[in-house]
Design a protein around this motif. Sequence first.
Motif, PDB file in Angstrom:
ATOM      1  N   GLY A  50      -5.996   3.719   2.132  1.00 51.67           N
ATOM      2  CA  GLY A  50      -4.537   3.667   2.107  1.00 51.67           C
ATOM      3  C   GLY A  50      -3.886   4.665   3.022  1.00 51.67           C
ATOM      4  O   GLY A  50      -4.528   5.300   3.854  1.00 51.67           O
ATOM      5  N   PRO A  51      -2.586   4.834   2.847  1.00 50.82           N
ATOM      6  CA  PRO A  51      -1.790   5.648   3.758  1.00 50.82           C
ATOM      7  C   PRO A  51      -2.091   7.143   3.638  1.00 50.82           C
ATOM      8  O   PRO A  51      -2.655   7.593   2.640  1.00 50.82           O
ATOM      9  N   ASP A  52      -1.672   7.897   4.658  1.00 45.64           N
ATOM     10  CA  ASP A  52      -1.890   9.343   4.637  1.00 45.64           C
ATOM     11  C   ASP A  52      -0.848  10.075   3.790  1.00 45.64           C
ATOM     12  O   ASP A  52      -1.016  11.250   3.491  1.00 45.64           O
ATOM     13  N   GLN A  53       0.204   9.373   3.379  1.00 46.08           N
ATOM     14  CA  GLN A  53       1.196   9.915   2.446  1.00 46.08           C
ATOM     15  C   GLN A  53       1.631   8.801   1.502  1.00 46.08           C
ATOM     16  O   GLN A  53       1.744   7.652   1.916  1.00 46.08           O
ATOM     17  N   VAL A  54       1.848   9.179   0.252  1.00 49.79           N
ATOM     18  CA  VAL A  54       2.365   8.223  -0.729  1.00 49.79           C
ATOM     19  C   VAL A  54       3.508   8.879  -1.494  1.00 49.79           C
ATOM     20  O   VAL A  54       3.483  10.083  -1.739  1.00 49.79           O
ATOM     21  N   PRO A  55       4.519   8.107  -1.854  1.00 51.41           N
ATOM     22  CA  PRO A  55       5.628   8.690  -2.622  1.00 51.41           C
ATOM     23  C   PRO A  55       5.207   8.956  -4.069  1.00 51.41           C
ATOM     24  O   PRO A  55       4.204   8.423  -4.549  1.00 51.41           O
ATOM     25  N   ALA A  56       5.994   9.781  -4.731  1.00 50.93           N
ATOM     26  CA  ALA A  56       5.750  10.029  -6.154  1.00 50.93           C
ATOM     27  C   ALA A  56       5.755   8.703  -6.892  1.00 50.93           C
ATOM     28  O   ALA A  56       6.481   7.776  -6.531  1.00 50.93           O
ATOM     29  N   GLY A  57       4.907   8.595  -7.895  1.00 45.82           N
ATOM     30  CA  GLY A  57       4.833   7.366  -8.668  1.00 45.82           C
ATOM     31  C   GLY A  57       3.518   7.257  -9.400  1.00 45.82           C
ATOM     32  O   GLY A  57       2.714   8.188  -9.425  1.00 45.82           O
ATOM     33  N   THR A  58       3.292   6.102  -9.983  1.00 42.56           N
ATOM     34  CA  THR A  58       2.072   5.831 -10.732  1.00 42.56           C
ATOM     35  C   THR A  58       1.176   4.925  -9.897  1.00 42.56           C
ATOM     36  O   THR A  58       1.633   3.918  -9.353  1.00 42.56           O
TER      37      THR A  58
END
Length: 110
Positions: A50-58
């Motif tokens: 997956g991506p090198d950054q992910v937003p806050a979340g579940t």
Amino acid sequence: MRSAITTHVLDTARGVPAAGVPVRLSRIDPQDSVLAEAITDDDGRVADLGPDQVPAGTYQLRFDTAAYYAATGQECFFPEVTVTFAISEQRHHHVPLLLSPFAYSTYRGS
């Protein structure tokens, strides 16, 4: 570039990395978005998930353990393992999985 979320699967019953485990990363939201799918390498790792950054979340990692156990000729009680976890900060998150045919455990790695 390293993925924001990585995993490592170890077969604790055999004392070896669990190579060939299909893994799916999803974000749990109204659409349950699949972010990536991969297969563990010879060292039982998925570094590019997956991506090198992910937003806050579940988020959720789904491990197709039935495929791994069938390929290694082992019986299994848990045909899949799903690990759901919450991310609240921008940093790398490592989620290891320790397997045996009749048990598993996980933890927040580093």
